[in-house]
Scaffold this motif. Structure first.
Motif, PDB file in Angstrom:
ATOM      1  N   PHE A  48       0.667  -1.255  -0.228  1.00 23.61           N
ATOM      2  CA  PHE A  48      -0.155   0.215  -0.046  1.00 23.61           C
ATOM      3  C   PHE A  48       1.008   1.324  -0.143  1.00 23.61           C
ATOM      4  N   VAL A  49       0.426   2.177  -0.792  1.00 26.39           N
ATOM      5  CA  VAL A  49       1.033   3.687  -0.742  1.00 26.39           C
ATOM      6  C   VAL A  49      -0.008   4.432  -0.475  1.00 26.39           C
ATOM      7  N   TRP A  50       0.509   5.467   0.517  1.00 24.34           N
ATOM      8  CA  TRP A  50      -0.543   6.543   1.133  1.00 24.34           C
ATOM      9  C   TRP A  50      -0.331   7.770   0.649  1.00 24.34           C
ATOM     10  N   PHE A  51      -1.352   8.575   0.277  1.00 25.00           N
ATOM     11  CA  PHE A  51      -1.121   9.971  -0.305  1.00 25.00           C
ATOM     12  C   PHE A  51      -1.704  10.945   0.657  1.00 25.00           C
ATOM     13  N   THR A  52      -1.296  12.061   1.118  1.00 26.99           N
ATOM     14  CA  THR A  52      -1.673  12.933   2.053  1.00 26.99           C
ATOM     15  C   THR A  52      -2.129  14.087   0.913  1.00 26.99           C
ATOM     16  N   GLY A  82      -7.991  15.545   1.877  1.00 26.94           N
ATOM     17  CA  GLY A  82      -8.254  14.235   2.487  1.00 26.94           C
ATOM     18  C   GLY A  82      -7.180  12.999   1.977  1.00 26.94           C
ATOM     19  N   ASP A  83      -7.004  12.295   2.811  1.00 29.11           N
ATOM     20  CA  ASP A  83      -6.006  11.174   2.410  1.00 29.11           C
ATOM     21  C   ASP A  83      -6.479  10.087   1.749  1.00 29.11           C
ATOM     22  N   GLN A  84      -5.825   9.471   0.854  1.00 29.42           N
ATOM     23  CA  GLN A  84      -6.126   8.349   0.110  1.00 29.42           C
ATOM     24  C   GLN A  84      -5.272   7.168   0.172  1.00 29.42           C
ATOM     25  N   VAL A  85      -5.449   6.031   0.199  1.00 24.24           N
ATOM     26  CA  VAL A  85      -4.470   4.820   0.168  1.00 24.24           C
ATOM     27  C   VAL A  85      -4.639   3.952  -1.219  1.00 24.24           C
ATOM     28  N   ILE A 136      -1.390  -1.149  -4.547  1.00 24.27           N
ATOM     29  CA  ILE A 136      -0.695  -1.019  -5.734  1.00 24.27           C
ATOM     30  C   ILE A 136      -0.494  -2.232  -6.698  1.00 24.27           C
ATOM     31  N   ARG A 137      -1.060  -3.341  -5.892  1.00 29.14           N
ATOM     32  CA  ARG A 137      -1.122  -4.725  -6.671  1.00 29.14           C
ATOM     33  C   ARG A 137      -2.600  -4.789  -7.598  1.00 29.14           C
ATOM     34  N   SER A 138      -3.459  -4.040  -7.297  1.00 24.78           N
ATOM     35  CA  SER A 138      -4.720  -4.014  -7.815  1.00 24.78           C
ATOM     36  C   SER A 138      -5.257  -2.773  -8.601  1.00 24.78           C
ATOM     37  N   GLY A 139      -4.353  -1.612  -7.970  1.00 25.66           N
ATOM     38  CA  GLY A 139      -4.521  -0.449  -8.605  1.00 25.66           C
ATOM     39  C   GLY A 139      -5.766   0.509  -7.749  1.00 25.66           C
ATOM     40  N   ASP A 140      -6.465  -0.189  -7.169  1.00 22.65           N
ATOM     41  CA  ASP A 140      -7.611   0.264  -6.439  1.00 22.65           C
ATOM     42  C   ASP A 140      -7.132   1.372  -5.324  1.00 22.65           C
ATOM     43  N   GLN A 141      -7.729   2.577  -5.456  1.00 21.45           N
ATOM     44  CA  GLN A 141      -7.422   3.664  -4.536  1.00 21.45           C
ATOM     45  C   GLN A 141      -8.411   4.309  -4.046  1.00 21.45           C
ATOM     46  N   GLN A 142      -8.600   4.432  -2.376  1.00 20.81           N
ATOM     47  CA  GLN A 142      -9.600   4.809  -1.649  1.00 20.81           C
ATOM     48  C   GLN A 142      -9.469   5.878  -0.631  1.00 20.81           C
ATOM     49  N   PRO A 143     -10.408   6.794  -0.255  1.00 19.91           N
ATOM     50  CA  PRO A 143     -10.169   7.465   0.716  1.00 19.91           C
ATOM     51  C   PRO A 143      -9.765   6.840   1.990  1.00 19.91           C
ATOM     52  N   TRP A 156      -7.945   3.559   9.055  1.00 21.54           N
ATOM     53  CA  TRP A 156      -7.900   2.568   8.488  1.00 21.54           C
ATOM     54  C   TRP A 156      -7.310   1.422   8.963  1.00 21.54           C
ATOM     55  N   GLN A 157      -7.551   0.155   8.186  1.00 22.43           N
ATOM     56  CA  GLN A 157      -6.778  -0.923   8.493  1.00 22.43           C
ATOM     57  C   GLN A 157      -6.614  -1.848   7.288  1.00 22.43           C
ATOM     58  N   PRO A 158      -5.431  -2.300   7.003  1.00 19.81           N
ATOM     59  CA  PRO A 158      -5.166  -3.249   6.059  1.00 19.81           C
ATOM     60  C   PRO A 158      -5.916  -4.565   6.170  1.00 19.81           C
ATOM     61  N   PRO A 159      -6.270  -5.429   5.135  1.00 16.27           N
ATOM     62  CA  PRO A 159      -6.471  -6.728   5.328  1.00 16.27           C
ATOM     63  C   PRO A 159      -5.513  -7.520   6.253  1.00 16.27           C
ATOM     64  N   ALA A 160      -5.970  -8.379   6.954  1.00  8.96           N
ATOM     65  CA  ALA A 160      -5.264  -9.018   7.779  1.00  8.96           C
ATOM     66  C   ALA A 160      -4.081  -9.685   7.144  1.00  8.96           C
ATOM     67  N   ASP A 161      -4.367 -10.448   5.947  1.00  4.33           N
ATOM     68  CA  ASP A 161      -3.103 -11.220   5.352  1.00  4.33           C
ATOM     69  C   ASP A 161      -2.078 -10.255   4.656  1.00  4.33           C
ATOM     70  N   ASP A 162      -2.557  -8.786   4.825  1.00  5.95           N
ATOM     71  CA  ASP A 162      -1.418  -7.933   4.321  1.00  5.95           C
ATOM     72  C   ASP A 162      -0.497  -7.257   5.348  1.00  5.95           C
ATOM     73  N   LEU A 163      -1.015  -7.501   6.726  1.00  7.22           N
ATOM     74  CA  LEU A 163      -0.497  -6.773   8.111  1.00  7.22           C
ATOM     75  C   LEU A 163       0.837  -7.165   8.015  1.00  7.22           C
ATOM     76  N   ARG A 164       1.469  -8.595   7.800  1.00  6.04           N
ATOM     77  CA  ARG A 164       2.415  -8.872   8.151  1.00  6.04           C
ATOM     78  C   ARG A 164       2.944  -9.807   6.722  1.00  6.04           C
ATOM     79  N   PRO A 165       4.192  -9.802   6.361  1.00  6.58           N
ATOM     80  CA  PRO A 165       4.785 -10.658   5.357  1.00  6.58           C
ATOM     81  C   PRO A 165       4.252 -12.173   5.608  1.00  6.58           C
ATOM     82  N   SER A 166       4.055 -12.799   4.572  1.00  7.90           N
ATOM     83  CA  SER A 166       3.645 -14.498   4.507  1.00  7.90           C
ATOM     84  C   SER A 166       4.746 -15.218   3.994  1.00  7.90           C
ATOM     85  N   LEU A 167       4.571 -16.540   4.113  1.00  8.13           N
ATOM     86  CA  LEU A 167       5.456 -17.377   3.433  1.00  8.13           C
ATOM     87  C   LEU A 167       4.908 -17.744   1.820  1.00  8.13           C
TER      88      LEU A 167
END
Length: 445
Positions: free
Chosen positions: A401-405, A409-412, A415-422, A428-439
């Motif tokens: 995720f990339v955060w823009f101020t 208002g801010d947007q996040v 960058i994998r899907s291109g989806d951008q939201q306020p 704001w909370q990322p999906p649980a699977d993205d909070l930490r790196p996985s194997l």
């Protein structure tokens, strides 16, 4: 003047993504150990050579001695110290030193490096990480713990992408009772010879047994016992069919049958009764374990251990225990180095906060502070470059995720899907699977 870097074999040094993969594995092991009620301890790297030596045929050959470079001829104390080659021997010393402060039965886990002075080769290192669990008591130790430790390992491996594996289990009392029933007096020597079966084959073992004083019939029977393997309690009848009788043999067969029954109930398909397993260290007295990857049994054991009844004693009391050790470095040498296991990103960062210009960097820092306060790993972009380059900076490191101020208002941006939201940094909370790196397993063709 330039200094040439000379690699030293026998040590693992990972690149960032692989190091994160190692940490994910270590965190998983620690989590499972704690779920099963084990408390963490840490022991010193050095023990006296006297304590380390004498634990097996080759133990003294594997010890790295420790001595100060500036030690003088009268400074002999340093030469009596060595780096521990496993975690069981220092744990036994720890129990003796702290027995008055520990509550028994004591359930301990320990994840630390160990060192062995053996020739580095595939799966074997000079420095390596082990993850041990042990249960130790005073005077006597119930047999049910020996089945329990097998289930702890099965729980760990069920959460890791290691593929199909088997925990091979034996009881030294089976071997000792069988040998004594045959009239063999040097039980320890016979165990050591039979333990070499996978390395030198049946003919090599037979030759060594004959050289050690066994008769042809005794050697034949020892090899017949070692060939017995079963994923249920059928091994008992196979041993009985060999016609050897001894009280200790009966005790070992009953214990091993109980372990296999428990394992098949709680972790079906994992345990194998394998009567060739002996383990090389002398302190094992009962159940012994070795764990093999089904796809590559020649790689050797990735997890081993056993019961020890006399390793720790203060002269008045004996502290019997049972332990099992996951060879973390050995396992990861297979999964990472040979099979390409890695992490989903080379950094723990979940969010990169973009910087519009250097005058607004403090705004980006405030967002980062707010996200970190809620446990979201966050990095502020190092330069106020074009947004495309800042996104590229995140993409190269796997930051999702990339955060823009902005004044409106801010947007996040994902960058994998291109989806951008306020977004609001306070909620704001990322999906649980993205909070930490996985194997991440390598893609199969």
């Amino acid at each position: 003047m330039a200094t040439k870097v000379t690699p030293i074999s026998g040590f693992q040094e990972w690149l960032p993504a692989d190091r994160i993969a190692e940490l994910v594995v270590l965190d998983t092991i620690r989590e499972v150990f704690e779920l099963h009620g084990f408390a963490s301890i840490n022991t010193r790297a050095m023990e006296t050579v006297e304590r380390l030596a004498g634990q097996g045929e080759d133990a003294d050959k594997e010890i790295y001695g420790v001595r100060r470079l500036a030690a003088g001829p009268d400074d002999a104390g340093d030469t009596s110290m060595g780096l521990h080659f496993d975690l069981t021997v220092p744990f036994a010393r720890y129990v003796l030193e702290n027995s008055g402060k520990l509550t028994f039965p004591f359930r301990r886990y320990q994840i630390q490096p160990a060192w062995r002075g053996e020739r580095p080769q595939r799966g074997r290192y000079r420095e390596f990480i082990q993850a041990d669990v042990d249960i130790i008591d005073v005077g006597s130790l119930p047999d049910h713990y020996e089945a329990e430790l097998l289930l702890v390992v099965a729980d760990v491996f069920s959460r890791l992408p290691i593929g199909e594996y088997h925990i091979h289990v034996n009881d030294r009392k089976i071997c000792e009772g069988f040998y004594r029933g045959l009239g063999i007096e040097d039980v320890t020597g016979t165990l050591r010879i039979v333990d070499k079966l996978d390395k030198i084959g049946a003919d090599g073992v037979r030759k060594l047994l004959l050289e050690a004083g066994c008769t042809e019939e005794q050697a034949k029977q020892c090899l017949a016992l070692a060939e017995i393997r079963s994923n249920d309690t059928g091994f008992v009848d196979q041993v009985r069919a060999l016609g050897v009788e001894h009280e200790m043999l009966d005790e070992g067969l009953a214990k091993l049958a109980g372990i296999i029954e428990v394992a098949n109930e709680h972790a079906p398909g994992v345990a194998v009764a394998d009567l060739r397993i002996a383990r090389g260290l002398d302190y094992y007295t009962g159940t012994v374990y070795e764990t093999m990857l089904v796809r590559d049994p020649g790689y050797g054991s990735i997890c081993s251990g056993g019961r020890y009844d006399a390793l720790a004693s203060d002269g008045k009391r004996t502290f019997p225990g049972v332990g099992i050790s996951i060879g973390v470095s050995r396992l990861l040498g297979k999964l990472i180095t040979e099979e390409g296991l890695t992490a989903s990103r080379e950094t723990p960062v979940t969010v990169l906060v973009a910087v519009n210009d250097e005058d607004s960097r403090r705004d980006s820092m405030r967002v980062a502070t707010a996200l970190r306060a809620r446990g979201i790993p966050t990095l502020v972009a190092p330069k106020a470059a074009k947004f495309g380059k800042q996104i590229q900076f995140a993409d190269r490191r796997g930051i999702p995720f990339v955060w823009f101020t902005g004044a409106d208002g801010d947007q996040v941006k994902d960058i994998r899907s291109g989806d951008q939201q306020p977004a609001d940094a306070a909620s704001w909370q990322p999906p649980a699977d993205d909070l930490r790196p996985s194997l991440v397993l390598p893609e199969t063709p």
